[in-house]
Design an enzyme around this catalytic site. Structure first.
Site, short mmCIF file in Angstrom:
data_model
loop_
_atom_site.label_atom_id
_atom_site.label_comp_id
_atom_site.label_asym_id
_atom_site.label_seq_id
_atom_site.Cartn_x
_atom_site.Cartn_y
_atom_site.Cartn_z
N LYS A 6 0.85 -1.20 0.00
CA LYS A 6 0.00 0.00 0.00
C LYS A 6 0.88 1.24 0.00
CE LYS A 6 -1.68 2.91 2.83
NZ LYS A 6 -1.71 4.12 1.99
N GLY A 36 7.22 5.39 7.55
CA GLY A 36 6.34 6.55 7.69
C GLY A 36 6.68 7.30 8.96
N GLU A 70 -1.24 7.38 -0.37
CA GLU A 70 -2.33 7.63 -1.33
C GLU A 70 -2.05 8.81 -2.26
OE1 GLU A 70 -2.31 7.29 1.92
OE2 GLU A 70 -3.94 8.34 2.93
N GLU A 114 10.57 16.80 14.31
CA GLU A 114 10.80 16.68 12.87
C GLU A 114 9.89 17.67 12.13
OE1 GLU A 114 9.31 13.08 10.90
OE2 GLU A 114 11.26 12.88 9.94
N GLY A 116 3.59 5.02 12.95
CA GLY A 116 4.33 3.77 13.14
C GLY A 116 4.09 3.17 14.52
N CYS A 123 13.46 11.56 5.67
CA CYS A 123 13.67 11.06 7.04
C CYS A 123 15.09 11.33 7.49
CB CYS A 123 13.36 9.57 7.09
SG CYS A 123 14.31 8.63 5.89
N GLU A 157 10.55 1.83 9.75
CA GLU A 157 11.49 2.92 9.41
C GLU A 157 10.73 4.22 9.63
OE1 GLU A 157 14.55 2.52 8.73
OE2 GLU A 157 14.59 0.37 8.39
P1 NAD Z 1 2.60 8.70 7.48
O1 NAD Z 1 2.99 7.99 8.72
O2 NAD Z 1 1.55 9.72 7.55
O3 NAD Z 1 2.14 7.67 6.35
C1 NAD Z 1 2.96 6.59 5.98
C2 NAD Z 1 2.07 5.50 5.40
O4 NAD Z 1 1.24 5.01 6.44
C3 NAD Z 1 1.15 5.97 4.29
O5 NAD Z 1 1.04 4.96 3.30
C4 NAD Z 1 -0.18 6.13 5.01
O6 NAD Z 1 -1.30 6.00 4.16
C5 NAD Z 1 -0.10 4.99 6.00
N1 NAD Z 1 -0.99 5.14 7.15
C6 NAD Z 1 -1.53 6.27 7.65
N2 NAD Z 1 -2.35 5.98 8.68
C7 NAD Z 1 -2.31 4.64 8.84
C8 NAD Z 1 -2.94 3.73 9.74
N3 NAD Z 1 -3.77 4.15 10.68
N4 NAD Z 1 -2.67 2.42 9.63
C9 NAD Z 1 -1.81 1.98 8.68
N5 NAD Z 1 -1.20 2.78 7.78
C10 NAD Z 1 -1.44 4.10 7.87
O7 NAD Z 1 3.98 9.28 6.90
P2 NAD Z 1 4.18 10.20 5.64
O8 NAD Z 1 3.67 11.56 5.98
O9 NAD Z 1 3.68 9.52 4.41
O10 NAD Z 1 5.77 10.20 5.53
C11 NAD Z 1 6.55 11.06 6.27
C12 NAD Z 1 7.16 10.35 7.46
O11 NAD Z 1 7.85 9.18 7.04
C13 NAD Z 1 8.21 11.20 8.15
O12 NAD Z 1 8.06 11.12 9.55
C14 NAD Z 1 9.52 10.56 7.74
O13 NAD Z 1 10.58 10.80 8.61
C15 NAD Z 1 9.14 9.13 7.64
N6 NAD Z 1 10.06 8.40 6.76
C16 NAD Z 1 10.97 7.55 7.31
C17 NAD Z 1 11.89 6.90 6.51
C18 NAD Z 1 12.89 5.94 7.10
O14 NAD Z 1 13.40 5.11 6.35
N7 NAD Z 1 13.19 5.98 8.38
C19 NAD Z 1 11.87 7.10 5.15
C20 NAD Z 1 10.94 7.98 4.61
C21 NAD Z 1 10.03 8.62 5.44
#
Ligand code: NAD
Length: 505
Positions: free
Chosen positions: A193, A246, A196, A399, A251, A302, A268
């Protein structure tokens, strides 16, 4: 001339192309949502419709999980030779290279990052598929011939099963390629997934997987929202492992929900990564890395070097140099070949950046440069330098995920390390000095999954990637990457007559 080459097309021509039409990949077939739901994506840099998708709900998520489960329990994929899986992964890598221009364009249109950067990310992703192909032939267990004459111990590595893969919007294609090929190398099946708002290149990957001959159901791809599709993957007992990238907040909630079925998790998450600059460093190189580190991908990274820790002795001069260099960063249309920094990916993220900088201003920090949105129709935020940051201010440890650098100062190595470790995160850090004791002394004491020494943001498939503390759980990449998608099974073999437990009275 390559007909797919985009370099001869103007931005206006590229934007005039019809929107990408994506459907759901379930059990080897492309499908629409049963209720006909769709989702549209507009380019954050141009506000133009660039993609339209079928949008999955719970029913589609359950069907996809069912398909992945069947493909794992009774399909050919987990039973194939490593060499056969490797051959398929290599074909996918070749397909990615063949489709590089299409992938790069859609990545840029949906995410807002410069086209040249998207091309480089797609090429790097293809390399990860090749690296995973090599690992598919290396996976092996262990044997113990030291347990006595009557015992032989054999440790098998078996694929963990169905993996739910959830990815964010900042590096959509690179991040799915840090996970999926390694899960496939191990013999797992998957439901993917993407975020979106940037689903396009992951759906295109589905086309490439089918072209390469992947058996039905091995990879299923769902465009859908986190709370609906993501949460179904997190909670469904038929999913054996969750691989999530995410935010730390989402997470953590996912780990808590995944505990309901005690599935394996790999996380991650976020970071607030310090670049520490000592006076004896190559200050030109450190300056370049400070600016690159925070503005790359508009800071939506990230690994962003979002905290600059500068020694007191050079703080004023170095900060002034960072401000000057920041003024010259080429921000603009991501379709323009000269652009270094493109758009912010979502309106919501732009608001979040504004709120972080507003809070820093209210807390008494100095906005030395930037601090406002810019550009016309698109979502842009100025390169921003915040100085005079106190260690207790939110901007010092939260962040931002935008082009915003927080500058703090230190007196000596101990204080630098203490400051570096003063957030809840631990993803990465950099140390800049010409003194080996300073570099290694700091690197060994910093709690982070990656510490760069006299460089920043470099990565290689061979090197593990992941976070300490609230930046994550587990590691991706490196030679153990495919092993993370396995379970071990112990075979305890007895040779000859076993000594009975039952002693006749
Ligand atoms: P997010 O946590 O909002 O979303 C990440 C994913 O989780 C998306 O696909 C989203 O649809 C899904 N999601 C949202 N709510 C959910 C739920 N209740 N249950 C399951 N899945 C759900 O993150 P984002 O805004 O897309 O990305 C930014 C974040 O990601 C930042 O905090 C960044 O640091 C982190 N990130 C970390 C790494 C790493 O490797 N450590 C890499 C890239 C991004």
């Amino acid at each position: 001339m390559n007909p797919c080459d985009l370099s001869s097309s103007s931005a206006a021509e590229l934007l005039a192309r019809p929107p990408y039409a994506g459907r759901l990949l379930i059990d080897g077939d492309w499908a629409d949502a049963r209720d006909g739901a769709t989702l549209e994506r507009r380019s954050p840099a141009h506000d133009v419709l660039v993609a339209r998708y079928a949008q999955a709900g719970v029913a589609e998520a359950q069907a996809a999980i069912g398909a992945a489960r069947r493909a794992f329990d009774s399909g050919p994929w987990p039973r194939m030779k490593g060499a056969e899986r490797a051959a398929l992964l290599r074909r996918v890598a070749d397909g990615i290279v063949r489709h590089q221009e299409r992938l790069a364009l859609l990545e840029t249109l949906e995410n807002g990052k410069p086209l040249a950067q998207s091309r480089a990310e797609i090429a790097a992703a293809a390399e990860l598929w090749h690296y995973a192909a090599a690992l598919a032939r290396q996976l092996k267990g262990d044997s113990y011939d030291t347990l006595g004459e009557d015992t032989l111990g054999v440790v098998l590595r078996e694929p963990v099963g169905v993996v739910g893969i959830i990815t964010p919007w900042n590096f959509p294609f690179l991040i799915v390629s840090q996970k999926l090929p390694f899960a496939l190398a191990a013999g797992c099946t998957a439901v993917v997934k993407p975020a979106e708002v940037t689903s396009g290149t992951t759906v295109m990957l589905g086309e490439i997987l089918l072209e390469a001959g992947l058996p039905a159901g091995v990879v299923n791809i769902l465009v859908g929202t986190g709370p609906v599709v993501g949460e179904t993957l997190v909670t469904d007992a038929r999913v054996d492992m969750l691989s999530f990238t995410g935010s730390t907040a989402v997470g953590k909630a996912a780990v808590a929900k995944a505990a309901g079925t005690l599935k394996k998790v790999s996380m991650e998450l976020g970071g607030k990564n310090p670049q520490i600059v000592f006076p004896d460093a190559d200050l030109e190189a450190a300056l370049d890395a400070a600016v690159f580190g925070v503005y790359f991908n508009a800071g939506q990274c990230c690994n962003s070097g979002s905290r600059l820790l500068v020694h007191d002795a050079i703080a004023a001069e170095f900060t002034a140099a960072v401000v000057e260099r920041s003024k010259r960063v080429r921000m603009g249309d991501p379709l323009d070949a000269q652009t270094q920094v493109g758009a912010i990916t979502t309106e919501r993220q732009l608001h979040a950046i504004e709120a972080h900088v507003g809070a820093a201003r209210e807390a008494g920090a100095c906005i030395a440069l930037g601090g406002a949105r810019c550009g016309g129709r698109g979502l842009y935020y100025e390169p921003t330098v915040v100085s005079g940051v106190g260690r207790d201010m939110a901007i010092a440890h939260e962040e931002v995920f935008g082009p915003v650098l927080a500058v703090l100062t230190f007196r000596d190595l101990d204080e630098a390390v203490e400051l570096a470790n003063s957030t809840l995160y631990g993803l990465s850090a950099a140390v800049w000095s010409r003194d080996v004791d300073t570099c290694l002394g700091a690197a060994r004491r910093i709690k982070a999954g990656t510490v760069w020494v006299n460089t920043f943001l470099e990565g290689h498939a061979e090197l593990p990637f992941g976070g300490y503390r609230q930046s994550g759980l587990g590691r991706e990449l490196g030679r153990h990457a495919a092993e993370d998608y396995t379970e071990t099974k112990t075979l305890h073999l007895h040779l000859g007559q076993r000594t009975d437990w039952w002693l006749p009275a």
